[in-house]
Design an enzyme around this catalytic site. Structure first.
Site, PDB file in Angstrom:
ATOM      1  N   ASN A   1      16.257 171.548 -52.907  1.00  0.00           N
ATOM      2  CA  ASN A   1      17.553 172.249 -52.884  1.00  0.00           C
ATOM      3  C   ASN A   1      18.718 171.319 -52.548  1.00  0.00           C
ATOM      4  O   ASN A   1      19.736 171.321 -53.236  1.00  0.00           O
ATOM      5  CB  ASN A   1      17.498 173.391 -51.865  1.00  0.00           C
ATOM      6  CG  ASN A   1      16.742 174.582 -52.408  1.00  0.00           C
ATOM      7  OD1 ASN A   1      16.624 174.756 -53.621  1.00  0.00           O
ATOM      8  ND2 ASN A   1      16.213 175.398 -51.517  1.00  0.00           N
TER       9      ASN A   1
ATOM     10  N   ARG B   1      12.404 174.638 -42.809  1.00  0.00           N
ATOM     11  CA  ARG B   1      11.809 175.751 -42.041  1.00  0.00           C
ATOM     12  C   ARG B   1      12.037 177.096 -42.730  1.00  0.00           C
ATOM     13  O   ARG B   1      12.927 177.256 -43.575  1.00  0.00           O
ATOM     14  CB  ARG B   1      12.362 175.781 -40.620  1.00  0.00           C
ATOM     15  CG  ARG B   1      13.818 176.110 -40.489  1.00  0.00           C
ATOM     16  CD  ARG B   1      14.172 176.362 -39.032  1.00  0.00           C
ATOM     17  NE  ARG B   1      15.589 176.150 -38.789  1.00  0.00           N
ATOM     18  CZ  ARG B   1      16.233 176.641 -37.746  1.00  0.00           C
ATOM     19  NH1 ARG B   1      15.595 177.354 -36.837  1.00  0.00           N
ATOM     20  NH2 ARG B   1      17.539 176.415 -37.578  1.00  0.00           N
TER      21      ARG B   1
ATOM     22  N   ARG C   1      30.795 173.997 -39.833  1.00  0.00           N
ATOM     23  CA  ARG C   1      30.562 175.418 -39.485  1.00  0.00           C
ATOM     24  C   ARG C   1      31.524 175.852 -38.388  1.00  0.00           C
ATOM     25  O   ARG C   1      32.145 176.913 -38.473  1.00  0.00           O
ATOM     26  CB  ARG C   1      29.108 175.606 -39.016  1.00  0.00           C
ATOM     27  CG  ARG C   1      28.131 175.523 -40.161  1.00  0.00           C
ATOM     28  CD  ARG C   1      26.689 175.619 -39.697  1.00  0.00           C
ATOM     29  NE  ARG C   1      25.791 175.631 -40.849  1.00  0.00           N
ATOM     30  CZ  ARG C   1      24.554 175.190 -40.846  1.00  0.00           C
ATOM     31  NH1 ARG C   1      24.026 174.696 -39.728  1.00  0.00           N
ATOM     32  NH2 ARG C   1      23.819 175.249 -41.927  1.00  0.00           N
TER      33      ARG C   1
ATOM     34  N   ALA D   1      13.946 165.871 -54.218  1.00  0.00           N
ATOM     35  CA  ALA D   1      14.768 166.483 -55.284  1.00  0.00           C
ATOM     36  C   ALA D   1      14.680 168.004 -55.205  1.00  0.00           C
ATOM     37  O   ALA D   1      14.570 168.687 -56.211  1.00  0.00           O
ATOM     38  CB  ALA D   1      14.303 165.975 -56.650  1.00  0.00           C
TER      39      ALA D   1
ATOM     40  N   THR E   1      16.507 165.042 -43.355  1.00  0.00           N
ATOM     41  CA  THR E   1      15.268 165.764 -43.017  1.00  0.00           C
ATOM     42  C   THR E   1      15.202 166.120 -41.523  1.00  0.00           C
ATOM     43  O   THR E   1      15.567 165.317 -40.666  1.00  0.00           O
ATOM     44  CB  THR E   1      14.052 164.891 -43.421  1.00  0.00           C
ATOM     45  OG1 THR E   1      14.154 164.616 -44.814  1.00  0.00           O
ATOM     46  CG2 THR E   1      12.730 165.584 -43.135  1.00  0.00           C
ATOM     47  N   ASN E   2      14.719 167.308 -41.238  1.00  0.00           N
ATOM     48  CA  ASN E   2      14.599 167.813 -39.865  1.00  0.00           C
ATOM     49  C   ASN E   2      13.224 167.587 -39.263  1.00  0.00           C
ATOM     50  O   ASN E   2      12.262 167.450 -40.006  1.00  0.00           O
ATOM     51  CB  ASN E   2      14.867 169.329 -39.869  1.00  0.00           C
ATOM     52  CG  ASN E   2      16.330 169.654 -39.688  1.00  0.00           C
ATOM     53  OD1 ASN E   2      17.034 168.977 -38.952  1.00  0.00           O
ATOM     54  ND2 ASN E   2      16.797 170.700 -40.371  1.00  0.00           N
TER      55      ASN E   2
ATOM     56  N   ASN F   1       6.844 166.154 -41.203  1.00  0.00           N
ATOM     57  CA  ASN F   1       7.952 165.323 -41.679  1.00  0.00           C
ATOM     58  C   ASN F   1       7.920 163.897 -41.110  1.00  0.00           C
ATOM     59  O   ASN F   1       8.476 162.979 -41.726  1.00  0.00           O
ATOM     60  CB  ASN F   1       9.298 166.018 -41.416  1.00  0.00           C
ATOM     61  CG  ASN F   1       9.530 167.165 -42.403  1.00  0.00           C
ATOM     62  OD1 ASN F   1       8.794 167.306 -43.386  1.00  0.00           O
ATOM     63  ND2 ASN F   1      10.537 167.993 -42.157  1.00  0.00           N
TER      64      ASN F   1
ATOM     65  N   HIS G   1      20.877 167.796 -33.164  1.00  0.00           N
ATOM     66  CA  HIS G   1      21.007 168.904 -34.127  1.00  0.00           C
ATOM     67  C   HIS G   1      19.948 169.954 -33.817  1.00  0.00           C
ATOM     68  O   HIS G   1      18.975 170.129 -34.542  1.00  0.00           O
ATOM     69  CB  HIS G   1      20.826 168.341 -35.542  1.00  0.00           C
ATOM     70  CG  HIS G   1      20.971 169.365 -36.624  1.00  0.00           C
ATOM     71  ND1 HIS G   1      22.082 170.151 -36.782  1.00  0.00           N
ATOM     72  CD2 HIS G   1      20.125 169.720 -37.630  1.00  0.00           C
ATOM     73  CE1 HIS G   1      21.914 170.942 -37.823  1.00  0.00           C
ATOM     74  NE2 HIS G   1      20.738 170.710 -38.349  1.00  0.00           N
TER      75      HIS G   1
HETATM   76  N1  NAD Z   1      20.218 167.598 -41.082  1.00  0.00           N
HETATM   77  C1  NAD Z   1      20.672 168.776 -41.470  1.00  0.00           C
HETATM   78  O1  NAD Z   1      21.761 169.203 -41.073  1.00  0.00           O
HETATM   79  C2  NAD Z   1      19.882 169.603 -42.432  1.00  0.00           C
HETATM   80  C3  NAD Z   1      20.464 170.667 -43.137  1.00  0.00           C
HETATM   81  C4  NAD Z   1      19.685 171.385 -44.045  1.00  0.00           C
HETATM   82  C5  NAD Z   1      18.347 171.046 -44.248  1.00  0.00           C
HETATM   83  N2  NAD Z   1      17.828 170.009 -43.551  1.00  0.00           N
HETATM   84  C6  NAD Z   1      16.457 169.552 -43.775  1.00  0.00           C
HETATM   85  O2  NAD Z   1      16.415 168.830 -45.008  1.00  0.00           O
HETATM   86  C7  NAD Z   1      15.091 168.862 -45.538  1.00  0.00           C
HETATM   87  C8  NAD Z   1      15.126 169.221 -47.018  1.00  0.00           C
HETATM   88  O3  NAD Z   1      15.673 170.497 -47.223  1.00  0.00           O
HETATM   89  P1  NAD Z   1      15.692 171.161 -48.688  1.00  0.00           P
HETATM   90  O4  NAD Z   1      16.339 172.479 -48.522  1.00  0.00           O
HETATM   91  O5  NAD Z   1      16.194 170.215 -49.690  1.00  0.00           O
HETATM   92  O6  NAD Z   1      14.119 171.371 -48.885  1.00  0.00           O
HETATM   93  P2  NAD Z   1      13.319 171.540 -50.284  1.00  0.00           P
HETATM   94  O7  NAD Z   1      11.983 172.039 -49.932  1.00  0.00           O
HETATM   95  O8  NAD Z   1      14.133 172.295 -51.250  1.00  0.00           O
HETATM   96  O9  NAD Z   1      13.206 170.024 -50.806  1.00  0.00           O
HETATM   97  C9  NAD Z   1      12.404 169.070 -50.186  1.00  0.00           C
HETATM   98  C10 NAD Z   1      11.802 168.212 -51.279  1.00  0.00           C
HETATM   99  O10 NAD Z   1      11.087 167.132 -50.671  1.00  0.00           O
HETATM  100  C11 NAD Z   1       9.984 166.851 -51.519  1.00  0.00           C
HETATM  101  N3  NAD Z   1       9.006 166.056 -50.788  1.00  0.00           N
HETATM  102  C12 NAD Z   1       8.080 166.452 -49.895  1.00  0.00           C
HETATM  103  N4  NAD Z   1       7.369 165.388 -49.457  1.00  0.00           N
HETATM  104  C13 NAD Z   1       7.879 164.299 -50.087  1.00  0.00           C
HETATM  105  C14 NAD Z   1       7.578 162.910 -50.063  1.00  0.00           C
HETATM  106  N5  NAD Z   1       6.595 162.445 -49.283  1.00  0.00           N
HETATM  107  N6  NAD Z   1       8.298 162.092 -50.833  1.00  0.00           N
HETATM  108  C15 NAD Z   1       9.292 162.578 -51.629  1.00  0.00           C
HETATM  109  N7  NAD Z   1       9.627 163.874 -51.705  1.00  0.00           N
HETATM  110  C16 NAD Z   1       8.920 164.717 -50.926  1.00  0.00           C
HETATM  111  C17 NAD Z   1       9.481 168.225 -51.936  1.00  0.00           C
HETATM  112  O11 NAD Z   1       8.668 168.122 -53.097  1.00  0.00           O
HETATM  113  C18 NAD Z   1      10.789 168.958 -52.171  1.00  0.00           C
HETATM  114  O12 NAD Z   1      11.188 168.893 -53.525  1.00  0.00           O
HETATM  115  C19 NAD Z   1      14.312 169.833 -44.640  1.00  0.00           C
HETATM  116  O13 NAD Z   1      13.573 169.114 -43.684  1.00  0.00           O
HETATM  117  C20 NAD Z   1      15.421 170.626 -43.940  1.00  0.00           C
HETATM  118  O14 NAD Z   1      15.020 171.161 -42.699  1.00  0.00           O
HETATM  119  C21 NAD Z   1      18.555 169.301 -42.640  1.00  0.00           C
HETATM  120  O1  LMR Z   2      18.500 175.167 -39.806  1.00  0.00           O
HETATM  121  C1  LMR Z   2      17.791 174.500 -40.561  1.00  0.00           C
HETATM  122  O2  LMR Z   2      16.563 174.556 -40.547  1.00  0.00           O
HETATM  123  C2  LMR Z   2      18.433 173.628 -41.589  1.00  0.00           C
HETATM  124  C3  LMR Z   2      19.576 172.822 -41.065  1.00  0.00           C
HETATM  125  O3  LMR Z   2      19.224 172.066 -39.940  1.00  0.00           O
HETATM  126  C4  LMR Z   2      20.811 173.622 -40.807  1.00  0.00           C
HETATM  127  O4  LMR Z   2      21.395 173.503 -39.747  1.00  0.00           O
HETATM  128  O5  LMR Z   2      21.213 174.371 -41.730  1.00  0.00           O
END
Ligand code: NAD
Ligand code: LMR
Length: 350
Positions: free
Chosen positions: A13, A83, A152, A11, A120-121, A96, A176
């Site tokens: 960003n 990251r 993008r 929950a 998740t990444n 992760n 990715h």
């Molecule tokens: N695939 C994509 O294109 C893409 C794009 C953007 C971000 N991401 C990835 O998405 C993930 C989340 O990004 P975000 O910006 O929401 O991060 P964030 O830090 O805002 O949110 C992550 C949440 O996960 C929670 N969390 C951690 N461990 C947990 C667990 N074991 N069980 C339940 N919740 C848990 C944290 O408390 C936090 O609230 C990151 O790994 C980021 O790299 C991927």
């Molecule tokens: O770049 C990142 O770490 C987050 C995500 O994978 C993105 O492409 O925005």
């Protein structure tokens, strides 16, 4: 008809933005789950209080218990760590992988019939771990990245040519990561392929090369600006488009990280390819004909994914191995006991 149930694991960003979009689009009732107690509950209450203003009907619940996922139709996973500047997505693999293993178990126990979207990444490896840990069919576990990378690419192209984003169709193949493959030949404006647009003078080869590279670096560009985390608005929109296609059986053709069983010569890995997403999950994988240079770029990208998955396999094997009993402590304890016994015997003799 009862509403669909959408569970958002994580929950933060992206999780919060996903919840807002799910509400605005009335996709169903929403459960926000996070390990930080209070955060999912607080966000759920805040979001549901916006419903009278925005005019949507949906229940919002926050929880730190996996049982809240019970019966979910769709699960979107963002749990874990994002990251920061100076890091690569691959640096998140260790932490992760552990999170995906726990989340997969929670899904298996509570909503084994769900359609699961991993965000998740490092994405292509994490969706692989999530599928393994949840035991759900591969048709029901997909990764979100291609829709974002393609969005993008589409945006940069539309901006460059001063045309509506709606008329730009483009997509990105492969993992990715830095080696993703923006597909120039298959990208169009109103059906006109990019190479033809260069001939028409709408775009130069040099500008296109810059846009391709900017697309590859799109995530890092935002991380560099935000400094405390990574992109979340466009990632959330992208995942919601996948969830909507599943829930409404729209059968959209979207680039997703899908489990490949020989397509593009790839077996047993999740890699970004165009897929048809409908009520049966990943219903079809589109296999395009690639030229030599596209094949070489995809091979490089798949190599990077495969290397990460190998590390995950090692971690999971180690975690599953029976723990050896610690040897030093008992040996020390035994010596202490022997000394104590000798001392008692000496005393008794005396
Ligand atoms: N695939 C994509 O294109 C893409 C794009 C953007 C971000 N991401 C990835 O998405 C993930 C989340 O990004 P975000 O910006 O929401 O991060 P964030 O830090 O805002 O949110 C992550 C949440 O996960 C929670 N969390 C951690 N461990 C947990 C667990 N074991 N069980 C339940 N919740 C848990 C944290 O408390 C936090 O609230 C990151 O790994 C980021 O790299 C991927
Ligand atoms: O770049 C990142 O770490 C987050 C995500 O994978 C993105 O492409 O925005």
């Amino acid at each position: 008809m009862a509403r669909n149930k959408i569970a958002l694991v994580g929950a933060g960003n992206i999780g919060g933005t996903l919840a807002l979009l799910a509400g605005l689009k009335e996709l169903g009732d929403v459960v926000l789950f996070d390990i930080i107690d209070g955060v999912p509950q607080g966000k759920a209450l805040d979001l549901v209080e916006s419903s009278p203003v925005e005019g949507f009907d949906a229940k919002f619940v926050g929880s730190s218990k996996y049982s809240a996922l019970k019966g979910a139709d769709v699960v979107i996973v963002t749990a874990g760590v994002a990251r920061k500047p100076g890091m690569s997505r691959d640096d998140l693999l260790g932490i992760n992988t552990k999170v995906m293993t726990a989340v997969g178990e929670g899904i298996r126990k509570n909503c084994p019939k769900a359609f699961v979207i991993c965000i998740t990444n490092p994405l292509d490896a994490m969706v692989w771990v999530l599928q393994q840990a949840s035991g759900l069919p591969a048709s029901h576990v997909v990764g979100m990245a291609g829709v974002l990378d393609s969005a993008r690419f589409r945006y940069f192209l539309a901006e460059e040519m001063s045309v509506s984003v709606e008329d730009v169709s483009a997509f990105v193949l492969g993992g990715h990561g830095d080696t993703m493959v923006p597909m120039v030949r298959y990208s169009t404006v109103a059906g006109i392929p990019l190479p033809d647009l260069i001939k028409l003078g709408w775009l130069t080869k040099e500008r296109l090369d810059k846009i391709v590279q900017r697309t590859r670096d799109g995530g890092a560009e935002i991380v560099g600006l935000l400094k405390t985390g990574s992109a979340f608005y466009a990632p959330a929109s992208s995942a919601i488009s996948m969830a909507e296609s599943y829930l409404k059986d729209k059968k959209r053709v979207l680039p997703c990280a899908a489990h490949l069983t020989g397509q593009y010569g790839i077996k047993g890995l999740y890699v970004g390819v165009p897929c048809v997403i409908g009520a049966k999950g990943v219903e079809r994988i589109v296999e395009l004909t690639l030229n030599k240079s596209e094949q070489a770029m995809l091979k490089k990208s798949v190599g990077a994914v495969s290397g990460l998955v190998d590390v995950c396999k090692g971690m999971m094997k180690q975690a599953a191995a029976p723990k050896k009993a610690p040897r030093k402590a008992p040996a020390k304890a035994a010596k202490k006991a022997r000394v104590a016994r000798k001392a008692t015997a000496k005393k008794a003799k005396a």
